[in-house]
Scaffold this active site. Sequence first.
Site, PDB file in Angstrom:
ATOM      1  N   SER A 192      63.761  43.051  79.126  1.00 53.99           N
ATOM      2  CA  SER A 192      63.912  43.503  80.503  1.00 53.99           C
ATOM      3  C   SER A 192      62.680  44.334  80.826  1.00 53.99           C
ATOM      4  O   SER A 192      62.377  45.302  80.119  1.00 53.99           O
ATOM      5  CB  SER A 192      65.189  44.339  80.638  1.00 53.99           C
ATOM      6  OG  SER A 192      65.517  44.505  81.999  1.00 53.99           O
ATOM      7  N   GLU A 193      61.951  43.954  81.889  1.00 54.21           N
ATOM      8  CA  GLU A 193      60.621  44.552  82.079  1.00 54.21           C
ATOM      9  C   GLU A 193      60.677  46.040  82.419  1.00 54.21           C
ATOM     10  O   GLU A 193      59.643  46.701  82.403  1.00 54.21           O
ATOM     11  CB  GLU A 193      59.811  43.778  83.121  1.00 54.21           C
ATOM     12  CG  GLU A 193      60.323  43.815  84.547  1.00 54.21           C
ATOM     13  CD  GLU A 193      61.208  42.618  84.882  1.00 54.21           C
ATOM     14  OE1 GLU A 193      61.822  42.055  83.947  1.00 54.21           O
ATOM     15  OE2 GLU A 193      61.271  42.253  86.065  1.00 54.21           O
ATOM     16  N   ASN A 194      61.858  46.571  82.750  1.00 55.05           N
ATOM     17  CA  ASN A 194      61.944  48.012  82.959  1.00 55.05           C
ATOM     18  C   ASN A 194      61.993  48.795  81.646  1.00 55.05           C
ATOM     19  O   ASN A 194      62.176  50.014  81.668  1.00 55.05           O
ATOM     20  CB  ASN A 194      63.144  48.362  83.852  1.00 55.05           C
ATOM     21  CG  ASN A 194      64.450  47.795  83.343  1.00 55.05           C
ATOM     22  OD1 ASN A 194      64.511  46.675  82.858  1.00 55.05           O
ATOM     23  ND2 ASN A 194      65.509  48.567  83.446  1.00 55.05           N
TER      24      ASN A 194
END
Lengths: 215, 231
Positions: free
Chosen positions: A46-48
């Site tokens: 998840s890019e966060n």
Amino acid sequence: MAWTRDQLAARAAKELRDGFYVNLGIGIPTLVANHIPAGVNVTLQSENGMLGMGPYPYEDEIDPDLINAGKQTISELPHSSYFSSSDSFAMIRGGHINLSILGAMEVSQNGDLANWMVPGKMVKGMGGAMDLVAGVRRCVVVMDHCSKDGRSKLLKKCELPLTGVRVVDLIITDLGVFEVDKVGNSPLRLIELADGISVEEIAAKTQADFVVDLK
Amino acid sequence: MDKIYPSAQAALDGLIFNGARIMIGGFGFAGLPEDLIDALAKTNARQLTIIICDAGGNGAVLEKLFENRQVSKLITSYVGSDDMISARYLDGEFEVEFVPQGTLAEAIRCGGAGIPAFYTKTGVHTVVAAGKEHKLFAGIEYIMETAIRADIALIHAETADFEGNLTYKKTARNFNPIMATAATHTIVEVEKLVATGEIDPDNVHTPGIYVDRIIQSIIPKHIEHLKVRNV
């Protein structure tokens, strides 16, 4: 019958391979996690700032500090890890993620992708999409074949502002599956039809050039 | 020097000015410094440039800055989750510079690390590349992006000690540790303030050198999209 959202996600899940690190976009791509084939272990990024993203939490696991890139609550797994956004995109930009599955507004026959704004009407922002398509090793688009007003989303050339040029490897729509020649200038290759969909129907609804090479 | 301040208002005092560039940590509502944003909305500062990963989320405290017309420029990767902010942008109330999220993160990292610019594949042949230097490395085209710094960074951390050593929790880390390095003054709100020595030095995420002012956070955390798995 055209594929439903879940059938689209299930078809996209067939692109997963054992051991892959995968980033799933918002919308239908998120549903791909529900269709991971038996015996295939993938780690979701998840890019966060998370690797090893788990499913939605049970009631007693809900944590405002644990969300996915769509800002939905999620859960962690025994192999999960957390990191900053700069580390996350180093992972993406550095080519460490095997596969990105994301949505689109338009895709061109040579793999150009548009998915972040409609000038004057709708502005979302590109989020991490430009970084993902530039950095991830393989890029699969999952989308409806036509827009709500019935226009083909597979085009000779994109009309909307681009997210990336020559970045898409495979397009899965509710009508069929297309391989993309993102290096040369060949037309799309139609390799699969959704159940009950004919080549003629796809031809009538597709502006991009394509050849039929059903597998 | 005492880094602990009695309130968010007190922590902003003397640092905020008209035209200031302000970085705000967080991704969605996770790690969003809500106490400090709320205090910023109570100042008279105008013509602010706000640098934030994604702007708002319906009902977000950030909306107050736009309701008050305190923002003249937004540097962000995403406005799509906030109806009010995106509508006001389309009405032309303020300027938006869209920066791809990874480029934004790296530009801020560079801003804190003394690196003035870097090359990236992200955005090549898109509007993002317009007017930027293009260069080939090993036959692949890249664009040059420049570092981003700010006057003030507003940060949310889980724990701080009196030196300003910080830890973040889960996905609330996101942009917070990099923004903490890239501003002239870094102000941090924390959930737990502990005595110096209570954070294991091996587990410090942001060393205290980057932190100027610390307050106790009191606003409860929010969830934007609650999803639950059935038993």
